[in-house]
Design an enzyme around this catalytic site. Structure first.
Site, mmCIF file in Angstrom:
data_model
loop_
_atom_site.group_PDB
_atom_site.id
_atom_site.type_symbol
_atom_site.label_atom_id
_atom_site.label_comp_id
_atom_site.label_asym_id
_atom_site.label_seq_id
_atom_site.Cartn_x
_atom_site.Cartn_y
_atom_site.Cartn_z
ATOM 1 N N PRO A 205 -4.854 -5.848 1.125
ATOM 2 C CA PRO A 205 -4.708 -6.404 1.629
ATOM 3 C C PRO A 205 -5.179 -7.643 2.426
ATOM 4 C CG PRO A 205 -3.362 -5.038 1.910
ATOM 5 C CD PRO A 205 -4.161 -4.624 0.942
ATOM 6 N N ASP B 76 0.215 0.185 13.323
ATOM 7 C CA ASP B 76 0.703 1.457 14.260
ATOM 8 C C ASP B 76 0.529 1.235 15.692
ATOM 9 O OD1 ASP B 76 -2.555 1.892 15.650
ATOM 10 O OD2 ASP B 76 -3.047 1.842 13.325
ATOM 11 N N GLN C 207 0.818 -1.291 -0.009
ATOM 12 C CA GLN C 207 -0.267 0.346 -0.351
ATOM 13 C C GLN C 207 0.613 1.200 -0.071
ATOM 14 O OE1 GLN C 207 -2.117 -1.012 3.214
ATOM 15 N NE2 GLN C 207 -0.493 -1.323 4.171
ATOM 16 N N HIS D 42 -8.430 2.670 20.082
ATOM 17 C CA HIS D 42 -7.438 1.509 20.730
ATOM 18 C C HIS D 42 -8.357 1.027 21.894
ATOM 19 C CE1 HIS D 42 -5.197 3.377 17.565
ATOM 20 N NE2 HIS D 42 -5.046 1.664 17.121
ATOM 21 N N GLU E 77 0.938 -8.743 11.571
ATOM 22 C CA GLU E 77 0.610 -7.702 10.782
ATOM 23 C C GLU E 77 1.268 -7.354 9.475
ATOM 24 O OE1 GLU E 77 -0.971 -3.927 10.569
ATOM 25 O OE2 GLU E 77 0.014 -4.082 8.430
ATOM 26 N N ASP F 296 -7.620 -5.801 13.361
ATOM 27 C CA ASP F 296 -7.524 -4.109 13.687
ATOM 28 C C ASP F 296 -7.076 -3.786 12.126
ATOM 29 O OD1 ASP F 296 -7.259 -1.739 13.993
ATOM 30 O OD2 ASP F 296 -5.447 -1.602 15.416
ATOM 31 N N SER G 167 -7.634 -2.907 8.332
ATOM 32 C CA SER G 167 -7.703 -1.750 7.147
ATOM 33 C C SER G 167 -9.345 -2.079 5.974
ATOM 34 C CB SER G 167 -7.062 -1.741 6.487
ATOM 35 O OG SER G 167 -5.942 -2.768 6.046
HETATM 36 N N1 SAM Z 1 -7.820 1.296 13.106
HETATM 37 C C1 SAM Z 1 -7.348 1.588 11.072
HETATM 38 C C2 SAM Z 1 -8.702 1.873 10.897
HETATM 39 O O1 SAM Z 1 -9.789 1.177 11.066
HETATM 40 O O2 SAM Z 1 -8.784 2.665 9.843
HETATM 41 C C3 SAM Z 1 -6.722 0.397 11.452
HETATM 42 C C4 SAM Z 1 -5.628 0.631 11.895
HETATM 43 S S1 SAM Z 1 -4.326 -0.888 11.137
HETATM 44 C C5 SAM Z 1 -3.605 0.690 10.506
HETATM 45 C C6 SAM Z 1 -4.954 -1.619 9.833
HETATM 46 C C7 SAM Z 1 -3.983 -2.959 9.519
HETATM 47 O O3 SAM Z 1 -3.720 -3.527 8.479
HETATM 48 C C8 SAM Z 1 -3.081 -2.376 8.476
HETATM 49 O O4 SAM Z 1 -1.483 -1.422 8.526
HETATM 50 C C9 SAM Z 1 -2.664 -3.729 7.277
HETATM 51 O O5 SAM Z 1 -1.464 -2.982 6.597
HETATM 52 C C10 SAM Z 1 -2.956 -4.711 8.358
HETATM 53 N N2 SAM Z 1 -3.964 -5.238 7.011
HETATM 54 C C11 SAM Z 1 -4.402 -5.564 6.161
HETATM 55 N N3 SAM Z 1 -4.366 -6.262 5.730
HETATM 56 C C12 SAM Z 1 -3.691 -7.461 5.947
HETATM 57 C C13 SAM Z 1 -3.583 -8.794 6.416
HETATM 58 N N4 SAM Z 1 -3.941 -9.798 5.571
HETATM 59 N N5 SAM Z 1 -3.233 -9.834 7.477
HETATM 60 C C14 SAM Z 1 -2.472 -8.489 8.840
HETATM 61 N N6 SAM Z 1 -2.492 -7.657 8.511
HETATM 62 C C15 SAM Z 1 -3.181 -6.599 7.026
#
Ligand code: SAM
Length: 277
Positions: free
Chosen positions: A164, A86, A31, A62, A106, A157, A159
Site C-alpha cells: 500500500p 503506530d 498486510q 519519531h 492511515e 511516515d 512503510s
Molecule cells: N517507522 C516506520 C518505518 O519506517 O518502517 C513506518 C511506520 S508506520 C507503521 C507505516 C504505516 O504506513 C503503516 O501502518 C501502513 O499501513 C501505512 N501506509 C502504507 N501505505 C499507506 C497509504 N497509502 N496511506 C496511508 N497509510 C499508509
C-alpha cells in the site's frame, strides 16, 4: 524456547531478533501484522515481515521525523501525517504548542488497533484521543488529491515502497503534496537506508528537487532499521532547515533530537552526497 524473528534487509542479509513472546499475529486487507516481544528491543511491530518500530529505539525515528520539520517552520499550526499507524509520529507532533490541528491518515485500521493494545507508550495520543488529533482511516494517496493550500507541514511516515505504500513514492503523489501545502509549507518523508536503497534515494531527491526550491536530506542512526543508518528527505517552499533558527525550541524533553543534532544531521558523508548529484 529458542524462537527468532527475522527481516530480510536485502536478499543477502537478515536481521534476527530472539523472541520472548508473540503477542499478536493477523492479516488485514493490506498486510500481515505481527507484534512480538523481543529480548534485545522489547516489543516490536512487524508488517509484512519488515520491522517497523520497537519500544527501545522508536524515539530516534519519531523525534527526527517530527522535530526537524516542526522546528524548521517558525509556526506550524496545521500538520498532516500520512501513515504512521503506530502513533509515534503524531505523539511527537501534538507536543508542539503552536500546532492547532494534527491530522493523520492511515490506511490500515487494524495497525492502529493493534498498536493501541500492544504498544501503548507509542500510540498514547491515539489512545487518549488527543484534542488536536483528527485520525482518519483511509488512503493517504487519495487524501492528497483533495487537499489544496491547507497544511503547514506534511509528514509521510510510510512503510517501504511496496504494497500500500508504493504510491507514496510517485511523482503524482509528490505533486499533490506540493499543492496541499501552504505557500511556506514543507514536507518530510522517510526514505530508507543510504546503504541499501540508493536508487530510491536518488530518485526521490530528483523528484522533490523538481518541485521544491529547497530540497535537503538528513540522517539518523536507528538500530532496528536496515544498516542502522536511516535517511529522511525534506522538500520546503520557503524555510531552509539549516538556516532556520532552531533556537525557537519550546523546551520539549527529547532523548535524541537537540539543536546541534538538527544541524549536524544534514551533514552528509561523501558517498551519500554522491547519491544526490
Ligand atoms: N517507522 C516506520 C518505518 O519506517 O518502517 C513506518 C511506520 S508506520 C507503521 C507505516 C504505516 O504506513 C503503516 O501502518 C501502513 O499501513 C501505512 N501506509 C502504507 N501505505 C499507506 C497509504 N497509502 N496511506 C496511508 N497509510 C499508509
Amino acid at each position: 524456547m529458542n524462537l527468532w524473528i527475522s527481516e530480510a534487509q536485502t536478499k543477502d542479509l537478515e536481521l534476527r531478533a530472539r523472541v520472548k513472546e508473540t503477542l499478536f499475529m493477523g492479516k488485514s486487507d493490506f498486510q500481515e501484522i505481527a507484534v512480538v516481544d523481543s529480548h534485545q528491543f522489547g516489543r516490536m511491530l512487524v508488517l509484512d515481515g519488515v520491522f517497523q518500530t520497537s519500544v527501545t529505539d522508536e524515539f530516534i525515528y519519531h523525534e527526527m521525523i517530527v522535530h526537524v520539520p516542526l522546528y524548521t517552520h517558525p509556526s506550524p499550526k496545521k500538520v498532516l501525517v500520512i501513515g504512521g499507524g503506530d502513533g509515534g509520529t503524531i505523539r511527537e507532533v501534538v507536543k508542539h504548542e503552536c500546532v492547532e490541528k494534527a491530522e493523520m491518515v492511515e490506511i490500515d485500521g487494524l495497525v492502529v488497533d493493534v498498536c493501541k493494545k500492544f504498544l501503548p507508550e507509542i500510540s498514547e495520543a491515539m489512545i487518549h484521543n488527543h484534542p488536536k488529533l483528527e485520525l482518519k482511516i483511509g488512503d493517504g494517496i487519495s487524501h492528497m488529491k483533495q487537499a489544496e493550500n491547507k497544511y503547514d507541514i506534511i509528514i509521510v511516515d510510510c512503510s517501504d515502497p511496496i504494497g500500500p505504500g508504493k504510491g507514496l513514492f510517485t511523482p503524482a503523489f509528490y505533486t499533490n503534496v506540493y499543492k496541499a501545502l501552504k505557500d511556506d509549507g514543507l514536507f518530510v518523508q522517510q526514505t530508507e537506508s543510504p546503504f541499501y536503497h540508493q536508487e530510491l534515494i536518488t530518485y526521490v531527491n530528483k523528484e522533490i528537487r523538481q518541485l521544491f526550491p529547497i530540497t535537503k536530506m538528513y540522517l539518523a542512526n536507528i538500530p532496528t532499521y536496515p544498516s542502522g543508518l536511516h535517511c529522511f528527505t525534506m522538500g520546503s517552499k520557503k524555510y531552509d532547515p539549516i538556516q532556520s533558527s532552531v533556537e525557537n525550541q519550546q523546551g520539549l524533553t527529547t532523548r535524541y533530537y537537540n539543536k546541534d543534532i538538527h544541524r549536524s544531521s544534514f551533514v552528509l558523508p561523501n558517498f551519500v552526497q554522491e547519491l544526490l548529484k
